[in-house]
Design an enzyme around this catalytic site. Structure first.
Site, mmCIF file in Angstrom:
data_model
loop_
_atom_site.group_PDB
_atom_site.id
_atom_site.type_symbol
_atom_site.label_atom_id
_atom_site.label_comp_id
_atom_site.label_asym_id
_atom_site.label_seq_id
_atom_site.Cartn_x
_atom_site.Cartn_y
_atom_site.Cartn_z
ATOM 1 N N GLU A 256 -3.660 7.969 -3.979
ATOM 2 C CA GLU A 256 -4.083 7.664 -5.344
ATOM 3 C C GLU A 256 -5.390 8.379 -5.662
ATOM 4 O O GLU A 256 -6.256 8.507 -4.797
ATOM 5 C CB GLU A 256 -4.279 6.154 -5.490
ATOM 6 C CG GLU A 256 -2.974 5.401 -5.318
ATOM 7 C CD GLU A 256 -3.160 3.906 -5.176
ATOM 8 O OE1 GLU A 256 -4.243 3.398 -5.490
ATOM 9 O OE2 GLU A 256 -2.199 3.254 -4.747
ATOM 10 N N ARG B 244 0.855 -1.163 0.000
ATOM 11 C CA ARG B 244 0.000 0.000 0.000
ATOM 12 C C ARG B 244 0.907 1.234 0.000
ATOM 13 O O ARG B 244 1.984 1.218 0.597
ATOM 14 C CB ARG B 244 -0.890 0.051 1.255
ATOM 15 C CG ARG B 244 -2.074 -0.900 1.196
ATOM 16 C CD ARG B 244 -3.170 -0.355 0.282
ATOM 17 N NE ARG B 244 -4.261 -1.307 0.124
ATOM 18 C CZ ARG B 244 -4.284 -2.257 -0.813
ATOM 19 N NH1 ARG B 244 -3.279 -2.404 -1.628
ATOM 20 N NH2 ARG B 244 -5.311 -3.062 -0.901
ATOM 21 N N HIS C 181 -1.692 1.029 -9.784
ATOM 22 C CA HIS C 181 -2.356 0.051 -8.924
ATOM 23 C C HIS C 181 -3.000 -1.056 -9.761
ATOM 24 O O HIS C 181 -4.180 -1.349 -9.612
ATOM 25 C CB HIS C 181 -3.406 0.752 -8.057
ATOM 26 C CG HIS C 181 -3.664 0.024 -6.768
ATOM 27 N ND1 HIS C 181 -4.035 0.667 -5.613
ATOM 28 C CD2 HIS C 181 -3.607 -1.281 -6.445
ATOM 29 C CE1 HIS C 181 -4.190 -0.217 -4.640
ATOM 30 N NE2 HIS C 181 -3.942 -1.399 -5.131
#
Lengths: 348, 316
Positions: free
Chosen positions: A290, A261, A308
């Site tokens: 993000e 993460r 991602h």
């Protein structure tokens, strides 16, 4: 306007009640968009109360509350990373006894709160593990051997105009420090061993089943590694686990790869370390905020960036479908969940 | 440390086909006396027993000018730029870079496989163009692990690619001039059949008359619309115009290319394709293996001058 929302809520509740009344199938609260095959598979087995149904206009929490108000309200819900399961969520739908998350991580779920209320939680198990491990290796190769940078060079016509692109650095023989030797980390280790890498790791506890060298903290791991791979869950203990000290310990020839993460790394310090040449490069699939990516990274040739996507393959999408339905069916038939998560046993 | 550098007169004479790369010059100048063929007088040319070459072609005419020549020492793995038949006729041995670059090329080959299947470079370009926030969904890619991989050429490079991809759970089969009994992978006698049974076709063989355009339209049709071609061998292994057509028409699903028929020229049609990963012939090396190659070249020269077996002779 409030009248409009109130009207929408009434319409939604009526629609939901209709959906809920159809057949004897158990109701499932669906709080993430799904593709057609997934939707069909769910509807075959369950009465689906679908936040993303065409024409459904209520915002998420209001929809949850409306769903909770139908006769025979849903006892299970399917969510993704964008849904925060905390006290207020669980208050809105007291009928829920099971949360099935399709996300790879669990940082969006208050596991302790779920445990307190006796709400079972199922995660995505190993559905994504192989794809994420493959991607991590791809990212590392890309950073070390400059695959994407060379790509850009060729595409803008520089090969013919300016000659050879600088060489990269050998992967074999490098000491790779993996933070988190769970489903993903162990697969990364297995792949990198075939390249001749030496595997080091940090985990909450050493793992007897592996022969890799264990380091009790990430600082020591970084000091004895050429590459640091973040493959752990995000929780209180691992937030910013890669910080300024760790980056300094990794050193000016070191490379960081993050498929965990964004918040596992102190992003601001990472940018500084890259800018000042304190580390040699980074491969990043995740970021702290993000979809915002620190703009400074765009001008760096020793950084590989992606949005991602480590889990996004056709294969994991169809595996996820089967896995989610498997957990739901287990719950509704009173069987143990396929992949239950307990508050104290986070995968690492 | 005792100075073991021979005095200028005692160093063995080694002719050079072209100037040395700087790293080679720096490391080897003390051990051998290098003279460029273009600068050599008649006596030197007549004496020269060893020729250290680069990547420029070596023809029968070049060899004819060096009557004492017994060794052509190459610094690359590929020696398709050397007239090997002429060397054989003249009793001249040829050495190449052996396995010195094999690991790097294998690593890069796998890097290209992952980059093509998972669209790494395209994802990169997407983020760098600032499109993450703007564009919603991103297309799904395809899983690397478990893919059927067909390797053309199971030598030093191919066998290492096989081992790495096997660790990804890929099912590996291969084609080679002859089967390798010690290899735990399935041998497939025809490249077309190998392509038909593979999701990924990797080229890691030498370029010879037999292997020129081994990947042609027929092979690509067999590989199929979801199939991916990765080339870390030589551009000439692939019929390049056919490759462009097959990519344009979706006959194959994508390609990772480190080599081209006329480097540094790359077919411009490829620049607009995001299912293709292009590379500037970088598979071959890292600074670490260049050092390894220098040592290997020196060892081959030493062995030759001492009458001992060569370390990385090429079969002629």
């Amino acid at each position: 306007n409030r009248k409009g929302v109130a009207l929408l809520a009434v319409v939604a509740t009526l629609k939901l009640a209709t959906m809920a009344a159809a057949g004897g199938k158990p109701a499932v609260l669906l709080l993430r968009p799904v593709d057609a095959p997934f939707a069909a598979a769910l509807r075959d087995r369950f009465r689906v109360l679908d936040l993303y149904a065409p024409g459904q206009a209520l915002p998420a929490l209001a929809f949850v509350a409306a769903a909770a108000a139908v006769p025979e309200p849903p006892r299970a819900t399917v969510i993704w990373g964008g849904v925060r399961v905390d006290a207020s969520f669980l208050d809105a739908a007291p009928s829920l006894r099971c949360v099935v998350s399709t996300a790879a991580g669990l940082d969006h779920i208050d596991l302790a709160e779920c445990a307190r209320r006796g709400v079972a939680v199922a995660n995505s198990g190993e559905v994504y593990s192989t794809d994420v491990a493959d991607y991590a290796v791809g990212l590392l190769l890309d950073v070390l051997r400059r695959v994407s940078a060379s790509e850009r060079y060729v595409r803008r016509g520089s090969w013919a105009a300016q000659g050879d692109y600088p060489l990269g650095s050998k992967l074999g023989g490098k000491r790779v420090g993996i933070i988190g030797l769970g489903n993903i980390g162990s697969r990364i280790a297995k792949r990198l061993e075939a390249f001749g890498c030496i595997i080091h790791y940090n985990s909450r506890k050493p793992k007897d089943s592996v022969s890799y060298k264990y380091f009790p903290n990430v600082h020591e791991l970084a000091a004895e590694s050429d590459v640091l791979v973040v493959a752990c869950a995000l929780n209180k203990a691992t937030r910013h686990i890669v910080n300024k000290d760790v980056l300094e310990a990794l050193g000016k020839d070191g490379v960081v790869v993050n498929i965990g993460r964004g918040a596992n790394i102190d992003e601001a310090e990472l940018v500084i370390a890259l800018r000042e040449g304190k580390i040699a490069g980074a491969g990043l699939d995740v970021f702290e905020h993000e979809p915002k990516v620190p703009a400074e990274l765009f001008s760096m040739e020793n950084v590989v960036l992606s949005r991602h996507v480590a889990v996004l393959t056709e294969e994991s999408r169809s595996d996820l479908r089967a896995h989610t339905i498997g957990n739901l069916e287990a719950f509704f038939s009173g069987q143990p969940l396929l992949t239950p998560v307990h508050a104290d046993s986070l995968a690492q | 440390m005792e100075d073991t550098t021979p005095s200028a007169d005692e160093r063995p004479l080694v002719l050079l086909g072209q100037p040395l790369f700087p790293e080679f010059a720096a490391a080897l100048a003390g051990r051998f006396r290098f003279v460029l063929v273009a600068d050599a007088d008649a006596a030197t040319l007549a004496q020269g027993r060893a020729l250290l070459i680069g990547l420029n072609p070596v023809t029968d005419d070049h060899l004819a000018a060096l009557p004492a020549l017994g060794l052509v020492a190459g610094i690359s793995v590929g020696v398709n730029h050397v007239d090997l038949a002429a060397c054989r006729r003249r009793g001249i041995a040829v050495t190449n870079a052996g396995a010195a670059f094999a690991v790097d090329t294998a690593d890069y080959g796998v890097g290209l496989v992952v980059a093509v299947l998972r669209r790494l470079a395209a994802a990169e370009a997407h983020v760098r163009a600032g499109r993450w926030a703007a564009d919603g969904d991103y297309p799904l890619t395809t899983k690397v692990s478990g893919k059927r991989v067909g390797i053309v050429g199971l030598g030093n490079i191919g066998s290492r690619i096989a081992r790495r991809l096997a660790a990804f759970g890929c099912a590996v089969s291969y084609n080679s001039r002859s089967p390798k009994p010690s290899a735990p992978y399935e041998f497939v006698p025809a490249v077309r059949d190998l392509a038909a049974g593979s999701d990924v076709l990797v080229l890691s063989c030498a370029l010879t008359e037999e292997t020129r355009h081994v990947v042609n339209g027929e092979v690509m049709e067999a590989l199929g619309k979801d199939g991916v071609l990765v080339n870390v061998g030589r551009g000439g292994l692939v019929d390049e115009p056919e490759l462009v057509r097959c990519l344009q028409e979706g006959v194959i699903g994508g390609a990772g290319l480190d080599v081209f028929e006329s480097e540094p020229d790359v077919p411009p049609e490829l620049f607009s394709m995001d299912n293709v990963v292009l590379s500037a012939h970088r598979a071959v090396a890292t600074p670490e293996s260049i050092r390894g190659t220098i040592e290997l070249v020196a060892a081959n020269l030493d062995a030759f001058f001492a009458g001992k077996p060569l370390l990385s002779p090429v079969e002629l």
